[in-house]
Write a protein that holds these residues in place. Structure first.
Motif, short mmCIF file in Angstrom:
data_model
loop_
_atom_site.label_atom_id
_atom_site.label_comp_id
_atom_site.label_asym_id
_atom_site.label_seq_id
_atom_site.Cartn_x
_atom_site.Cartn_y
_atom_site.Cartn_z
N GLY A 240 0.81 -1.21 0.00
CA GLY A 240 0.00 0.00 0.00
C GLY A 240 0.84 1.25 0.00
N ASP A 241 0.20 2.36 0.33
CA ASP A 241 0.86 3.67 0.37
C ASP A 241 1.46 3.83 1.78
OD1 ASP A 241 1.70 6.25 0.11
OD2 ASP A 241 -0.31 7.12 -0.08
N PHE A 242 2.65 3.31 1.95
CA PHE A 242 3.29 3.23 3.27
C PHE A 242 4.16 4.45 3.56
CE2 PHE A 242 6.06 1.18 0.16
CZ PHE A 242 7.28 1.79 0.40
N PHE A 243 4.40 4.68 4.85
CA PHE A 243 5.36 5.70 5.26
C PHE A 243 5.85 5.36 6.66
CE2 PHE A 243 1.29 7.16 6.79
CZ PHE A 243 1.55 7.77 8.02
N CYS A 244 7.04 5.82 6.99
CA CYS A 244 7.59 5.61 8.33
C CYS A 244 7.56 6.93 9.08
CB CYS A 244 9.02 5.08 8.25
SG CYS A 244 9.78 4.87 9.88
N PRO A 245 6.81 7.02 10.17
CA PRO A 245 6.74 8.27 10.92
C PRO A 245 8.03 8.56 11.69
CG PRO A 245 5.52 6.56 12.06
CD PRO A 245 5.95 5.97 10.75
N ASN A 246 8.94 7.59 11.74
CA ASN A 246 10.17 7.77 12.51
C ASN A 246 11.32 8.33 11.66
OD1 ASN A 246 11.82 7.36 14.96
ND2 ASN A 246 12.86 5.81 13.71
N CYS A 247 11.56 7.73 10.46
CA CYS A 247 12.73 8.14 9.67
C CYS A 247 12.37 8.81 8.35
CB CYS A 247 13.63 6.94 9.41
SG CYS A 247 12.97 5.76 8.19
N GLY A 248 11.07 8.79 7.98
CA GLY A 248 10.66 9.47 6.76
C GLY A 248 10.65 8.59 5.52
#
Length: 464
Positions: A240-248
């Motif tokens: 899916g449209d993923f993202f990491c809130p920690n490292c970007g």
């Protein structure tokens, strides 16, 4: 503007001695002719014979082809089939391995079985087992790699999926000029920078939601910092449209995307890619990804969207991928299953069936299936059974006790469950089902065994 892929390939110098390679090819083709003329089969033995004579014979056989390697956990066979159909709209000389025999011996056999007929370079679209990408790349110097997805699968062979991905990368690194066409919705495929040119495909998302995948989902740790990934949209599993809130770390920019899904049924899917409408005669969200991959390859090889539509309109079921066999008055849909993600997508697909149906599952645990059957416990059988989707069940195959027990734990009533180890007896039991539709899920060797028995009894033609 996307620059079209240059098909004027460099000349590939085969490593094998010419006379030795010619002898190996002659012996392999003779073996192929004998096996297919008299035994109606032989998808890997001819390649084994040829490679025994000349271990480098693949370089000789593939020297006049621009090669596209299709690899990943799920979807390789159908994606390869769709790519072939798409490219046939524009190109004449296309070789492939249609039986799904995707290790070195099977790939060599594919070249032995389809001698080049014309002058100039042909195109070879090859389904390749993940662990065989590097050996294939060593000999064939691919023009493109198509990466479908990576999920936990046959851990006795591959280990964790990061290990599987490294096997694929080892092959890609041998062809740094090749175009990589990868599923951008799979976090692992953009976790390392490619030396190669790369295009990503995926599902369009305009959502700003902050979602997390279900707790038992594999591959949801950020491959950069190991924080739990978040999503704006999830198609299925960790895609899916993923993202990491920690490292970007986030999903890469997509070159091609599914812009709309209009209809999903167990027998067909209607959707749009880059605003172009398409229909494929096979169900499941996961198969839209396969079509999307084929579309992306078509664009790279200058096949027009209208030509892609013609290719997708051709209704030909692939071995074990929702092919329908009529046994008596019952329609039996054969579906290959081999890991939890694929199994759950199939269960979701058939749950949309609007008429009563029976569910038969044949479980083997041979090398080609994966000898560890624990993956069936990650299947969403409890949810499926609770939804009263199937009205009869059957457990069979060499590991029939495992799948029968799994059904019982999931809540299948004893009076709705038949336990039939022998596949010949399974075929005899099918006409006795009260339902007209039977979905038969099976591991790879179970489908091979079942199809042979169906052929012996005249329900299908022998071979593939």
């Amino acid at each position: 503007m996307i620059k079209p892929l240059n098909l004027r390939g460099r000349t590939i110098t085969a490593n094998s001695n010419s006379a030795k390679a010619s002898t190996a090819a002659f012996a392999g083709r003779g073996a192929y002719w004998f096996l297919h003329t008299f035994l109606k089969g032989g998808s890997s033995l001819p390649g084994k014979i040829a490679s025994r004579i000349d271990p480098d014979v693949l370089a000789h056989l593939g020297r006049d082809y621009d090669v596209i390697v299709v690899t990943g956990t799920n979807g390789k066979t159908l994606t390869t089939n769709l790519i072939v159909k798409v490219l046939k709209q524009k190109y004449n000389e296309i070789l492939t391995n249609p039986t799904g025999s995707n290790m070195m011996q099977g790939i060599i056999t594919a070249f032995l079985a389809q001698p080049k007929s014309g002058k100039g370079r042909g195109i070879a679209v090859l389904e390749v087992d993940e662990a065989n990408v590097a050996p294939v790349a060593k000999y064939l110097h691919p023009k493109a790699f198509v990466l479908t997805n990576i999920f936990r699968d046959q851990m006795d062979r591959y280990g964790e999926f990061y290990t599987t991905y490294q096997k694929i990368l080892d092959g890609i690194n041998l062809a740094p000029d090749a175009l990589v066409i990868a599923n951008g919705d799979a976090p692992i495929f953009s976790s390392r920078e490619f030396k190669n040119p790369v295009r990503y495909f995926g599902f369009e998302s305009h959502s700003t939601e902050d979602l997390m995948a279900p707790p038992n989902t594999d591959g949801v740790l950020c491959p950069v910092c190991s924080h739990i990934l978040h999503y704006h949209d999830i198609t299925y599993s960790n895609l899916g449209d993923f993202f990491c809130p920690n490292c970007g770390f986030k999903r890469p920019e997509l070159t091609n995307q599914v812009t709309q899904v209009n209809e999903l049924t167990p027998t067909h899917s209607t959707f749009a890619i880059d605003q172009h409408p398409y229909t494929i005669q096979i169900g499941g969200m996961y198969n839209i990804y396969n079509a999307l991959a084929a579309y992306a390859v078509g664009e790279a090889f200058e096949v027009s969207p209208d030509e892609v539509a013609k290719a997708f309109a051709y209704d030909e079921k692939v071995f074990g991928r929702q092919e329908v066999v009529h046994v008596g008055d019952k329609a039996v849909t054969l579906v290959l299953v081999k890991n939890p993600v694929g199994l759950n997508e199939v269960l979701d697909m058939i749950s949309h069936q609007d008429k009563p149906f029976a569910l038969a599952t044949l479980l083997n645990a041979n090398y080609a299936d994966g000898i560890d059957t624990s993956w069936i416990w990650d299947g969403n059988f409890e949810e499926f059974v609770a939804g009263n989707h199937a009205t009869s069940y059957l457990a069979g195959g060499e590991r029939y006790q495992d799948i029968a027990y799994r059904f019982k734990v999931a809540g299948v009533p004893e009076d709705e469950l038949q336990i039939i180890p022998d596949l010949g007896d399974v075929i005899k039991a099918i006409p006795e089902f009260k339902e007209d539709q039977v979905y038969l899920l099976a591991t790879y060797t179970a489908i091979l065994q079942l199809r042979k028995k169906l052929a012996d009894e005249g329900y299908i033609k022998a071979g593939f």
